[in-house]
Design an enzyme around this catalytic site. Structure first.
Site, PDB file in Angstrom:
ATOM      1  N   TRP A 117      22.633 -10.886   3.022  1.00 16.63           N
ATOM      2  CA  TRP A 117      21.877 -10.547   4.233  1.00 16.63           C
ATOM      3  C   TRP A 117      22.078  -9.078   4.625  1.00 16.63           C
ATOM      4  CZ3 TRP A 117      18.111 -13.572   5.498  1.00 16.63           C
ATOM      5  CH2 TRP A 117      18.204 -14.962   5.358  1.00 16.63           C
ATOM      6  N   GLU A 173      35.690 -24.017 -16.547  1.00 16.52           N
ATOM      7  CA  GLU A 173      35.810 -22.987 -17.575  1.00 16.52           C
ATOM      8  C   GLU A 173      34.881 -21.838 -17.182  1.00 16.52           C
ATOM      9  OE1 GLU A 173      37.949 -23.098 -20.094  1.00 16.52           O
ATOM     10  OE2 GLU A 173      38.635 -25.080 -19.434  1.00 16.52           O
ATOM     11  N   LEU A 231      17.391 -33.768 -14.550  1.00 20.06           N
ATOM     12  CA  LEU A 231      18.256 -32.685 -14.083  1.00 20.06           C
ATOM     13  C   LEU A 231      18.174 -32.537 -12.574  1.00 20.06           C
ATOM     14  CD1 LEU A 231      19.948 -30.046 -14.678  1.00 20.06           C
ATOM     15  CD2 LEU A 231      17.745 -28.855 -14.764  1.00 20.06           C
ATOM     16  N   HIS A 271      14.046  -9.008  -9.443  1.00 20.76           N
ATOM     17  CA  HIS A 271      14.117 -10.353  -8.851  1.00 20.76           C
ATOM     18  C   HIS A 271      12.962 -11.232  -9.345  1.00 20.76           C
ATOM     19  CE1 HIS A 271      17.433  -9.137  -6.416  1.00 20.76           C
ATOM     20  NE2 HIS A 271      16.726  -8.303  -5.663  1.00 20.76           N
ATOM     21  N   TRP A 302      19.060  -4.488 -14.216  1.00 19.04           N
ATOM     22  CA  TRP A 302      18.016  -4.628 -15.233  1.00 19.04           C
ATOM     23  C   TRP A 302      16.793  -3.796 -14.852  1.00 19.04           C
ATOM     24  CZ3 TRP A 302      12.984  -6.334 -15.075  1.00 19.04           C
ATOM     25  CH2 TRP A 302      12.375  -6.638 -16.290  1.00 19.04           C
ATOM     26  N   ARG A 342      21.929  -6.539   2.655  1.00 13.37           N
ATOM     27  CA  ARG A 342      21.141  -5.637   1.809  1.00 13.37           C
ATOM     28  C   ARG A 342      19.997  -5.027   2.624  1.00 13.37           C
ATOM     29  NH1 ARG A 342      20.635  -8.262  -4.294  1.00 13.37           N
ATOM     30  NH2 ARG A 342      22.873  -8.262  -4.745  1.00 13.37           N
ATOM     31  N   GLU A 396      26.518 -12.764   2.048  1.00 12.26           N
ATOM     32  CA  GLU A 396      26.700 -11.314   2.004  1.00 12.26           C
ATOM     33  C   GLU A 396      25.405 -10.579   1.680  1.00 12.26           C
ATOM     34  OE1 GLU A 396      28.628 -13.504   0.469  1.00 12.26           O
ATOM     35  OE2 GLU A 396      30.623 -13.239   1.359  1.00 12.26           O
ATOM     36  N   ARG A 435      28.706 -16.303 -15.441  1.00 14.91           N
ATOM     37  CA  ARG A 435      28.260 -15.140 -14.671  1.00 14.91           C
ATOM     38  C   ARG A 435      27.647 -14.128 -15.626  1.00 14.91           C
ATOM     39  NH1 ARG A 435      30.395 -12.095  -9.417  1.00 14.91           N
ATOM     40  NH2 ARG A 435      28.790 -10.485  -9.393  1.00 14.91           N
ATOM     41  N   ASP A 451      23.482 -12.661 -11.866  1.00 10.35           N
ATOM     42  CA  ASP A 451      23.735 -11.271 -11.492  1.00 10.35           C
ATOM     43  C   ASP A 451      22.988 -10.320 -12.424  1.00 10.35           C
ATOM     44  OD1 ASP A 451      24.846  -9.192 -10.067  1.00 10.35           O
ATOM     45  OD2 ASP A 451      26.734  -9.198 -11.169  1.00 10.35           O
TER      46      ASP A 451
END
Length: 247
Positions: A70, A208, A132, A38, A26, A72, A68, A189, A21
């Site tokens: 979509w 956590e 990973l 982005h 920013w 924008r 959600e 977050r 987020d």
């Protein structure tokens, strides 16, 4: 001792999930357009993927685009789709070189065809990687996922694959898009918001939670390592007492 060397290898979370987020905030603080945020966010993705690989994290899930999102402005959505396509084209071979396997979760059929194609090619290129596992949540929402799982189970009951009495947590989990991955032990977050935003609601039952004010484009390995150190200082009891979980 630097922050990375302070991490206990024996107590690493196997799976970290991140709500990325703050790209727009920013950019606004820098006097730039949201899409610039982005693009800078992609730099953070590269850094965090590298950081997870360096310390031995096995799974990393990034909330890249929600259902959600979509809603924008079309120009921003179009730019995001183009960014995802170009990024996967550029990064797939780099991921393979670093032994990173790419996977997707979400309602992928909602994505533009070119985006679906590039994502599939990225997964194919990295399929044999054993380090990973990078999981991108695209056109994803936890409520959509839970409803889809419930529909699947209803069909399984109707066609006799399973009885109502046999439905349990394990069976429900197998019907989710995340069935192939362990639940995340740590959810991060960025950008100062303290909410889950419809992300992995079923899977984070015992995760956590770590919230940071750092915007995603500024989030780097040191911030990741701080979150992991914070996680390692916590006592995970899963409903038991401290005495029960102590060795």
């Amino acid at each position: 001792m630097d922050i990375k060397s302070a991490i206990q290898q024996a107590a690493l979370p196997e799976h970290i999930a991140i709500i990325m987020d703050g790209n727009g905030r920013w950019a606004k603080e820098k006097g730039e357009s949201r899409i610039v945020g982005h693009y800078e966010g992609v730099v953070s993705v590269r850094d965090i993927v590298e950081g997870c690989g360096e310390i031995g994290i096995k799974y990393l899930t990034l909330y890249a685009f929600s259902t959600e999102n979509w809603s924008r402005p079309k120009a921003e959505v179009d730019a995001l789709m183009e960014l995802m396509v170009s990024t996967i084209r550029k990064e797939a071979e780099h991921l393979k070189k670093n032994n990173v396997r790419l996977k997707l979760i979400g309602n992928i059929t909602d994505l533009p065809e070119i985006c679906q194609k590039e994502m599939q090619e990225g997964m194919d290129i990295t399929e044999g990687c054993t380090g990973l596992t990078l999981i991108l949540a695209l056109s994803y929402s936890a409520r959509w996922e839970i409803v889809a799982a419930a529909k699947k189970i209803a069909k399984d009951v109707l066609n006799g694959t399973i009885t109502e009495e046999e439905i349990n947590d394990a069976y429900f989990g197998k019907c989710l898009t995340t069935a192939a991955f362990p639940d995340p032990e740590l959810l991060i977050r960025t950008s100062g918001e303290h909410r889950i935003s419809n992300f992995l609601l079923y899977q984070i039952a015992y995760s956590e939670l770590f919230f940071t004010d750092v915007h995603w484009p500024a989030f780097r390995k040191k911030d990741l390592y701080e979150a992991i150190l914070n996680y390692q200082q916590r006592e995970r009891r899963f409903g038991m007492t401290s005495e029960q979980v102590k060795p």
